[in-house]
Design a protein around this motif. Structure first.
Motif, mmCIF file in Angstrom:
data_model
loop_
_atom_site.group_PDB
_atom_site.id
_atom_site.type_symbol
_atom_site.label_atom_id
_atom_site.label_comp_id
_atom_site.label_asym_id
_atom_site.label_seq_id
_atom_site.Cartn_x
_atom_site.Cartn_y
_atom_site.Cartn_z
ATOM 1 N N PRO A 207 0.812 -1.223 0.000
ATOM 2 C CA PRO A 207 0.000 0.000 0.000
ATOM 3 C C PRO A 207 0.842 1.267 0.000
ATOM 4 O O PRO A 207 0.435 2.290 -0.553
ATOM 5 C CB PRO A 207 -0.835 -0.129 1.285
ATOM 6 N N THR A 208 2.045 1.212 0.599
ATOM 7 C CA THR A 208 2.927 2.384 0.610
ATOM 8 C C THR A 208 3.389 2.724 -0.805
ATOM 9 O O THR A 208 3.371 3.892 -1.226
ATOM 10 C CB THR A 208 4.149 2.119 1.511
ATOM 11 N N PHE A 209 3.807 1.704 -1.546
ATOM 12 C CA PHE A 209 4.258 1.920 -2.921
ATOM 13 C C PHE A 209 3.106 2.409 -3.793
ATOM 14 O O PHE A 209 3.269 3.356 -4.585
ATOM 15 C CB PHE A 209 4.839 0.622 -3.482
ATOM 16 N N GLN A 210 1.946 1.788 -3.660
ATOM 17 C CA GLN A 210 0.808 2.170 -4.495
ATOM 18 C C GLN A 210 0.340 3.595 -4.189
ATOM 19 O O GLN A 210 -0.060 4.340 -5.094
ATOM 20 C CB GLN A 210 -0.327 1.170 -4.299
ATOM 21 N N LYS A 211 0.401 3.967 -2.924
ATOM 22 C CA LYS A 211 0.024 5.338 -2.553
ATOM 23 C C LYS A 211 1.006 6.339 -3.141
ATOM 24 O O LYS A 211 0.618 7.429 -3.612
ATOM 25 C CB LYS A 211 -0.009 5.449 -1.025
ATOM 26 N N LEU A 212 2.306 5.989 -3.149
ATOM 27 C CA LEU A 212 3.329 6.868 -3.719
ATOM 28 C C LEU A 212 3.114 7.049 -5.218
ATOM 29 O O LEU A 212 3.214 8.163 -5.748
ATOM 30 C CB LEU A 212 4.712 6.282 -3.444
ATOM 31 N N VAL A 213 2.804 5.957 -5.908
ATOM 32 C CA VAL A 213 2.565 6.025 -7.354
ATOM 33 C C VAL A 213 1.379 6.939 -7.657
ATOM 34 O O VAL A 213 1.430 7.773 -8.572
ATOM 35 C CB VAL A 213 2.324 4.601 -7.920
ATOM 36 N N LYS A 214 0.312 6.812 -6.880
ATOM 37 C CA LYS A 214 -0.873 7.658 -7.095
ATOM 38 C C LYS A 214 -0.563 9.128 -6.812
ATOM 39 O O LYS A 214 -1.093 10.025 -7.478
ATOM 40 C CB LYS A 214 -2.014 7.193 -6.190
ATOM 41 N N SER A 215 0.291 9.378 -5.814
ATOM 42 C CA SER A 215 0.605 10.765 -5.472
ATOM 43 C C SER A 215 1.318 11.501 -6.608
ATOM 44 O O SER A 215 1.247 12.721 -6.717
ATOM 45 C CB SER A 215 1.468 10.812 -4.206
ATOM 46 N N PHE A 216 2.023 10.762 -7.478
ATOM 47 C CA PHE A 216 2.693 11.359 -8.628
ATOM 48 C C PHE A 216 1.809 11.347 -9.876
ATOM 49 O O PHE A 216 2.286 11.686 -10.974
ATOM 50 C CB PHE A 216 4.006 10.628 -8.922
ATOM 51 N N GLY A 217 0.550 10.946 -9.721
ATOM 52 C CA GLY A 217 -0.382 10.955 -10.843
ATOM 53 C C GLY A 217 -0.163 9.843 -11.842
ATOM 54 O O GLY A 217 -0.571 9.952 -13.011
#
Length: 445
Positions: free
Chosen positions: A360-370
């Motif tokens: 979930p940490t990686f996926q949240k980071l990816v979403k934060s960069f659009g």
């Protein structure tokens, strides 16, 4: 039973036959005499349709499906109980519950039976019946056979009379199932099965310990066949191993993957790429993966990269000595901070289903960069083939094994990445380098 509905004319026609006792719009009741005639003629080799027609029935009215099912039912009754099985006993054995008002003594006896049954169930549930870390619903679930045994023990212990039907209904099992479970035939069958399982267990243990090497179910099957000439079904071997707790000590399931699945935190996303790697749009398809590098005196490091699927350019890379989550997240940060990279509006990153990318940490980071996210199918390396191909060329061409220290390894990786992006020409990029091909696509856009 057939779903055919009779009309009034058909009912009147069928009722005129002497072998029909009663007929409604949905069912026919035949006489016992006709059933005996049917069995006798059928044993002489005649078909069901032929017998019905000879006795004056119009098979087109009755329906061939109803004729066949009736014949099948009568033959089974005759095999089990002889001529007596053909008699119509529905009037005497209707199975309807009694409407008689219960006396106080009977009501008290039923309440006492219910109380004692619950006590017996609680005693059984206190016993450890499962070794796995399953949820509580699985731990306390009682099988029908367990309920049958509880009912029998309760009746014996408290000397109840005429309570079987009541206790079966209370426990949610059938009365016929209770008597069938304790019938002589069923008990004999269970004893026979238990004896066969014991013999199978001894043979499986013999193969399991063959040459003092512990084995799994598949190896046990092959060993039984190759060394002892015994052919067992793989499912049977696994059932016996589970029943007698014969556990293969090697190559067990990954406990961390089980924990991730149990917590429902790690999420797998759909495969949006579908192997469409070359979309001729720089910065749209980003491929990522992690590989291990062995250098020096059997030292190990790990390399995470992000590759542009359209240009084959390595956009970012990260070297670490451990497989912690930082190796993947730091690679994302490096690619986003690279000023030479221009991402497409609908850019997405594609990876396998590793723990780093489902985190979930990686996926949240990816979403934060659009960025969107895509994943390969499970165990399918071809869904990320260009990234796997790069790692193969990298390990063949870079001087990894000659490095003795981590800093020396990082310098070699930096040098190779610069060579790969700017000076290594590729046939499928119109004989250009990745950077040259990227500039070519941007100029043509």
């Amino acid at each position: 039973m057939s779903k055919k509905i009779f009309t009034e004319e058909q009912i009147e026609t069928l009722a005129q036959n002497k072998y029909v006792k009663n007929v409604t719009d949905k069912a026919i009741t035949y006489t016992d005499e006709f059933k005996k005639i049917f069995i006798a003629e059928n044993q002489n080799g005649k078909f069901s349709r032929e017998i019905f027609e000879e006795c004056g029935f119009d098979v087109d009215i009755i329906g061939i499906e109803r004729v066949r099912s009736s014949g099948k039912r009568w033959r089974a009754a005759y095999r089990n109980n002889g001529v007596c099985g053909l008699a119509d006993t529905r009037r005497n054995n209707s199975g309807r519950p009694s409407t008689k008002e219960l006396s106080l003594e009977e009501k008290y006896a039923r309440l006492q039976a219910q109380n004692n049954l619950l006590k017996a169930e609680n005693e059984l549930l206190k016993k450890p019946r499962y070794d796995g870390k399953d949820d509580d619903a699985k731990k306390i679930k009682l099988l029908s056979k367990d309920k049958f045994i509880i009912i029998r023990d309760t009746v014996k212990k408290y000397k109840f009379k005429n309570m079987i039907s009541y206790l079966c209904n209370l426990s949610g099992v059938s009365r016929s199932g209770y008597y069938s479970y304790f019938s002589a035939t069923a008990m004999e069958s269970r004893n026979k099965r238990e004896f066969c399982d014991k013999v199978a267990k001894d043979l499986i243990l013999k193969a399991y310990n063959f040459k003092n090497r512990k084995k799994g179910a598949r190896q046990i099957k092959l060993t039984l066949n190759g060394e002892f000439g015994i052919v067992y079904n793989l499912k049977r071997i696994r059932r016996i191993m589970k029943k007698h707790k014969i556990i293969c000590p090697i190559r067990k399931a990954n406990p961390y993957r089980r924990m991730a699945k149990a917590t429902h935190e790690h999420r797998v996303v759909p495969n949006l790429l579908n192997r469409d790697f070359k979309q001729n749009i720089p910065g749209k398809v980003l491929l990522t993966d992690i590989t291990y590098l062995t250098y020096g005196n059997n030292k190990r490091a790990y390399l995470s990269t992000i590759k542009d699927g359209s240009t084959n350019e390595i956009l970012a890379y990260n070297v670490a000595t451990s497989l912690s989550l930082d190796i993947a997240t730091d690679t994302i940060y490096k690619s986003m901070n690279n000023k030479d990279i221009t991402l497409a509006p609908d850019a997405f990153i594609h990876s396998d289903q590793g723990a780093h990318y489902t985190s979930p940490t990686f996926q949240k980071l990816v979403k934060s960069f659009g960025l969107g996210q895509s994943m390969s199918r499970r165990g399918n390396c071809w869904d990320n083939a260009p990234q796997e191909s790069f790692f193969g060329h990298f390990k063949d061409e870079a001087y990894i094994k000659s490095c003795t220290a981590l800093d020396e390894l990082k310098d070699e990786i930096d040098e190779y990445m610069d060579y790969y992006n700017n000076y290594r020409y590729q046939w499928n990029l119109k004989k250009m380098t990745p950077v040259s091909f990227r500039n070519h696509l941007q100029a043509a856009a």
